[in-house]
Every structure is written in C-alpha cells, then in structure tokens.
Design a protein around this motif. Sequence first.
Motif, short mmCIF file in Angstrom:
data_model
loop_
_atom_site.label_atom_id
_atom_site.label_comp_id
_atom_site.label_asym_id
_atom_site.label_seq_id
_atom_site.Cartn_x
_atom_site.Cartn_y
_atom_site.Cartn_z
N HIS A 1 0.83 -1.21 0.00
CA HIS A 1 0.00 0.00 0.00
C HIS A 1 0.87 1.27 0.00
O HIS A 1 0.50 2.28 -0.61
N TYR A 2 2.02 1.19 0.67
CA TYR A 2 2.94 2.33 0.65
C TYR A 2 3.42 2.60 -0.77
O TYR A 2 3.35 3.74 -1.26
N TRP A 3 3.91 1.54 -1.43
CA TRP A 3 4.40 1.72 -2.79
C TRP A 3 3.25 2.07 -3.73
O TRP A 3 3.44 2.84 -4.68
N GLY A 4 2.06 1.52 -3.46
CA GLY A 4 0.91 1.86 -4.29
C GLY A 4 0.60 3.35 -4.25
O GLY A 4 0.33 3.97 -5.29
N ARG A 5 0.66 3.93 -3.06
CA ARG A 5 0.42 5.38 -2.95
C ARG A 5 1.52 6.17 -3.65
O ARG A 5 1.25 7.21 -4.29
N ARG A 6 2.77 5.71 -3.55
CA ARG A 6 3.88 6.40 -4.22
C ARG A 6 3.68 6.38 -5.74
O ARG A 6 3.84 7.41 -6.41
N PHE A 7 3.32 5.24 -6.28
CA PHE A 7 3.16 5.11 -7.73
C PHE A 7 1.92 5.85 -8.23
O PHE A 7 1.93 6.41 -9.33
N LEU A 8 0.84 5.87 -7.43
CA LEU A 8 -0.34 6.62 -7.82
C LEU A 8 -0.02 8.11 -7.89
O LEU A 8 -0.48 8.82 -8.80
N ALA A 9 0.79 8.60 -6.95
CA ALA A 9 1.18 10.01 -6.95
C ALA A 9 2.04 10.35 -8.16
O ALA A 9 2.08 11.52 -8.59
N MET A 10 2.73 9.35 -8.70
CA MET A 10 3.56 9.56 -9.89
C MET A 10 2.75 9.49 -11.18
O MET A 10 3.30 9.70 -12.27
N GLY A 11 1.45 9.15 -11.07
CA GLY A 11 0.59 9.13 -12.24
C GLY A 11 0.37 7.77 -12.86
O GLY A 11 -0.22 7.66 -13.94
N HIS A 12 0.84 6.71 -12.19
CA HIS A 12 0.65 5.36 -12.71
C HIS A 12 -0.64 4.74 -12.17
O HIS A 12 -1.12 5.11 -11.10
N ARG A 13 -1.18 3.81 -12.91
CA ARG A 13 -2.30 2.99 -12.42
C ARG A 13 -1.72 1.83 -11.63
O ARG A 13 -0.74 1.22 -12.06
N VAL A 14 -2.31 1.53 -10.49
CA VAL A 14 -1.76 0.50 -9.60
C VAL A 14 -2.78 -0.63 -9.43
O VAL A 14 -3.96 -0.37 -9.14
N LEU A 15 -2.31 -1.87 -9.58
CA LEU A 15 -3.13 -3.05 -9.34
C LEU A 15 -2.48 -3.89 -8.24
O LEU A 15 -1.32 -4.30 -8.38
#
Length: 334
Positions: free
Chosen positions: A57-71
């Motif tokens: 979930h930590y990395w998911g939030r980081r990647f979402l903030a970078m503009g990526h879609r996270v699964l």
Amino acid sequence: MSLKLLAIDLGKRSFHIDGIDSDGVVISHKTNRSKLIETIDELAPETIAMEACASAHYWGRRFLAMGHRVLLINPRFVKPFVKGSKNDAADAEGIYEAALRPTMRFVPVKSTEQQDLQSLHRARDRIVCVRTALINHMRGLLAEYGVILPQGAWRFLTQARDAVAGAELSDLARGLFMDMLDELDSLDLRLDKLDRQLLAICRTNEACRRLSKLPGVGPVVATALVATVDDGRHFRSGRELAAWIDLVPRQYTTGGKPRLGGIGRRANYFLRRQMIHGARAVMYRLPKHDDRRSQWLKGLAARRGFNRTVVALANKTARTAWALLTRKEDYVAA
C-alpha cells in the motif's frame, strides 16, 4: 520504451521487475530499494501490478502520486500463475500473468488515514491478546495454590487482588502475583487509552457515526469497517462484502448438487471476529426487545440454533453497513 504493464515482486531491499515492452522484449531484472523509483521513471509503465503484501500500500500510494495505475493482487490469486520453483523472477512473472486476467479481482490501495486506523486496531488487538494470555496464566498458577477464580476478564479483575491478599501464599509467591496484577493494570490503562482514541475518531468521522447506529456496531466495529472497506465502493453489493468477510457458508458444488458447510476459512479474521462479537451482544439482549428484527432473530434461533443466528445477524449487519456506506444514508430500524 513503452510499457503497458510492469509487475514488481516486492521485498525489503531487493525488488524484481517483469514486463514486456512494445517491441516484444522481455524486461526481467533486479533493482534495489534506492533505485526503484528511478527505474520506474525510466520505464514509465502505464500500469504497475504488485502482490497485496507488506509495504504494497505504501508503494501503491507512491506510484499513484507519480501518475501510474496500480493493481494489487491477493497473493493467493498469484500462486497458480507461478511456474516452476519459487524465486523472485518467477514470482514477478506470475504477478504479470495474473494482472492480465480479465476476471482478476484486485485489492484497492489504502489511504494513509485507513492505514493509521488499521494500525490502531492492530495495536489494540495485540494488547487484548496479551491481557487474555496474562489472565489465563495467572488463573492457572493460582489454581496450583488452591485459588480458583472464575473465567472472564472483568470477573478476574474484580476478584483477583482480594483473592491473592487472602490466600495462604509465601512472600515470594504473593509478590510475584502482585507484580503480575500491576502488569495487568498497566495493560488495562493502555487498552483504555486506545479505546478512547477509537471513540474520538468514531465521533468525528461521518461514516463511523452512521455505522454506529446499527445494532451490534460500536466504535470498535465501526472504525474497523471504515479502515478496511472505506466507503464500500469496491464491492458491487452488500452480499459481496459479507462474502469477503466470510460470513457465508463454504460451498462445494459438483454435478449441479450444492453442498453448504460452515463459514469459510479464507476470512478477514479480525473484522469477522469483531462483527460476530457485536452480533452476539445483540443476541444476549434479545429478550428485552420485541420489534420486527428481534422477532426474526428469535424465530431463527429456535429453528437453527444460537450460533447460526449470530452469524446470520453479522451477515445482515455487513450487508446493511455496505448500503449505509455507499448510499451515505442513516440507519432506520424497520
């Protein structure tokens, strides 16, 4: 380089990434924690898939903030796609294959507020477990000295000090038990502090206030539901939420013949336990009420027994909670 999907096998310091670029070239290599963000920026994938495990979930939030879609995928659903022996490369490839499935179910990324609230519940649950273990330990040791105390935390707490003071014990044993009772008092103070925090959060959070009006739902259950399922939008129906918590019977159907067993084992154990405790509290107070819900529960208990009725009530509560969360409505008793 253009990537539609990149899979990451997460670790503490070592990460393995797997993907296929637009030219059909397979990308599969390790990277360390300090270079992971740099690697993601270089590859620029549209979607990043990971197992829903520690730090996901930590990395998911980081990647979402970078503009990526996270699964995020439940590790149990990834396992069938892992080929050969287990290693980081095979795990990353399995995550990639699982993320491509059109019917795959994904785990929503939790917000920081949800994780804060869930961490508070985990800390409280640990203290409750330690307190229960200490009480059982003391009851067992006191029984060796002929001091028999009843089961139940509140009964033990009200009788233990007088029982130790009045028992025929050596100075060593009496001092030992008094120290353990002091430790128990310390745990109670910590537990009371966490309960006050949960109550304060419940009073300030609109969704928690709405849920706490449900029978069998107090600050603990309400905040646990919000921390786990947020506003319920990730579930298509209340029945799906109840099934995810595992308040439904296990099903074994073959040849068109359904066989239903007890409640399943692939549960959200913490949330299920809290909801069943809440439903049991409602059942204990059932004789004092005669409304429509109480009449239904009394009839069900007479036909199917107390425990099945408790689970049925918890199931109904979960479905009602989903409706309150998704529709943002207040509970009105029928």
